[in-house]
Design a protein around this motif. Structure first.
Motif, short mmCIF file in Angstrom:
data_model
loop_
_atom_site.label_atom_id
_atom_site.label_comp_id
_atom_site.label_asym_id
_atom_site.label_seq_id
_atom_site.Cartn_x
_atom_site.Cartn_y
_atom_site.Cartn_z
N SER A 201 0.83 -1.21 0.00
CA SER A 201 0.00 0.00 0.00
C SER A 201 0.86 1.25 0.00
N VAL A 202 1.96 1.22 0.77
CA VAL A 202 2.88 2.37 0.81
C VAL A 202 3.52 2.60 -0.56
N LEU A 203 4.01 1.54 -1.18
CA LEU A 203 4.65 1.66 -2.50
C LEU A 203 3.66 2.15 -3.55
N LYS A 204 2.42 1.68 -3.47
CA LYS A 204 1.39 2.12 -4.41
C LYS A 204 1.14 3.62 -4.25
N ALA A 205 1.16 4.10 -3.00
CA ALA A 205 0.96 5.53 -2.75
C ALA A 205 2.13 6.36 -3.29
N LEU A 206 3.35 5.85 -3.10
CA LEU A 206 4.53 6.59 -3.57
C LEU A 206 4.60 6.66 -5.09
N GLU A 207 4.08 5.63 -5.76
CA GLU A 207 4.11 5.62 -7.22
C GLU A 207 3.24 6.72 -7.83
N LYS A 208 2.35 7.27 -7.05
CA LYS A 208 1.46 8.32 -7.56
C LYS A 208 2.19 9.66 -7.73
N ASP A 209 3.34 9.79 -7.09
CA ASP A 209 4.12 11.03 -7.19
C ASP A 209 5.29 10.79 -8.15
N LYS A 210 5.26 11.44 -9.30
CA LYS A 210 6.29 11.25 -10.33
C LYS A 210 7.65 11.81 -9.90
N GLN A 211 7.67 12.61 -8.84
CA GLN A 211 8.94 13.19 -8.39
C GLN A 211 9.73 12.24 -7.49
N VAL A 212 9.10 11.16 -7.05
CA VAL A 212 9.79 10.15 -6.24
C VAL A 212 10.66 9.29 -7.16
N ILE A 213 11.91 9.05 -6.73
CA ILE A 213 12.85 8.26 -7.53
C ILE A 213 12.69 6.79 -7.17
N PHE A 214 12.58 5.93 -8.21
CA PHE A 214 12.42 4.49 -8.00
C PHE A 214 13.61 3.70 -8.56
N ALA A 215 14.62 4.37 -9.06
CA ALA A 215 15.72 3.67 -9.75
C ALA A 215 16.90 3.43 -8.82
#
Length: 279
Positions: A201-215
């Protein structure tokens, strides 16, 4: 005493004063002209210097500091030239400046410390104009670094003047010197809740913000950090570009809260269990 002689003496005195004034008037007018021309030339020099520094793309901190220093030097030279024209010996002017320098130096030791601190800041560059820093118990954006003071604009739009001596010798935290910053959150879920479901649920919420880095090594970190008396603490670490820090900070909190509600993730509440024993 003859009144006519007294009147004649007074007349001769004022006539002599007038003649002397007329004799030095050209020198005074010339000195005034030099003063005016010198001030105009100093302003022109500072203006040309500003344009030259802009073309060389010099650091704005160094540019402002150099302009302040050069302006003071030019004013001292102008005053020295004007006094020389008025007949004051150059050696005497230098002696007066030297004596005044020593006296001022003894009287303004703290100011000289601030001056030295300004040069240390200029060359070591712990921060520059535009940096968001925390030092001497104050934090804000560096608006200007003068010869004696550094001016900060706080987040609530207050203006704080910090002496350069204190700014150069105190611990300074520069928040935006690096390209990326990490945001840390601590969340809590109840013991009845499944951690893996909460993590998703936390990761799903963070994916909504394009400014968060996932790489790479800057991908979001979501792990259990502590088991408290009323719930399980989860540490969430998120990376973003420095200029996006506050947007990501608040957006991540709001998005996680909404996602928890949407996914029915239970969070702990302070509670007290009371047991009554009957004898």
């Amino acid at each position: 005493m003859n009144p006519l002689e007294d009147i004649s003496s007074i007349g001769d005195f004022f006539y002599g004063v007038w003649i002397n004034f007329l004799s030095v008037l050209p020198t005074i007018l010339f000195a005034i002209a030099i003063l005016i021309i010198g001030m105009l030339l100093s302003k022109l020099t500072i203006k040309l210097m500003s344009k030259a520094l802009e073309k060389t793309k010099a650091d704005i901190t160094i540019a402002k500091f150099l302009k302040s220093a050069v302006q003071i030097v030019l004013y001292v030279l102008i005053i020295t030239v004007v006094l020389s024209i008025l007949g004051v010996p150059t050696a005497s002017i230098i002696a007066v400046i030297g004596t005044a320098g020593v006296a001022i130096g003894l009287a303004l030791q703290n100011s000289l410390s601030n001056l030295a601190g300004g040069f240390l800041i200029l060359f070591s560059k712990p921060f520059r104009v535009g940096s968001y820093i925390k030092t001497n118990g104050e934090e804000g954006t560096v608006d200007c670094i003068n010869i004696l003071y550094t001016r900060l604009i706080t987040y609530d739009n207050r203006v704080v003047y910090i002496p350069n001596g204190m700014a150069a010798n105190a611990v300074c935290i520069n928040y935006n010197e690096m390209d990326f910053r990490r945001i840390d959150h601590t969340l809590s879920i109840s013991y009845e809740e499944d951690f893996e479901r909460a993590r998703a649920s936390v990761l799903k919420a963070l994916e909504k913000d394009k400014q968060v880095i996932f790489a790479g090594d800057k991908a979001p970190f979501v792990m259990i950090s502590c088991q408290n008396t009323s719930g399980i603490d989860i540490t969430v670490r998120v990376w973003c570009k420095t200029e996006n820090y506050w947007d990501v900070y608040y957006n991540s909190i709001n998005n996680i809260r909404r996602q928890f509600i949407e996914d029915n993730i239970s969070v702990p509440y302070n509670q007290l269990d009371v047991h009554i024993k009957n004898d």
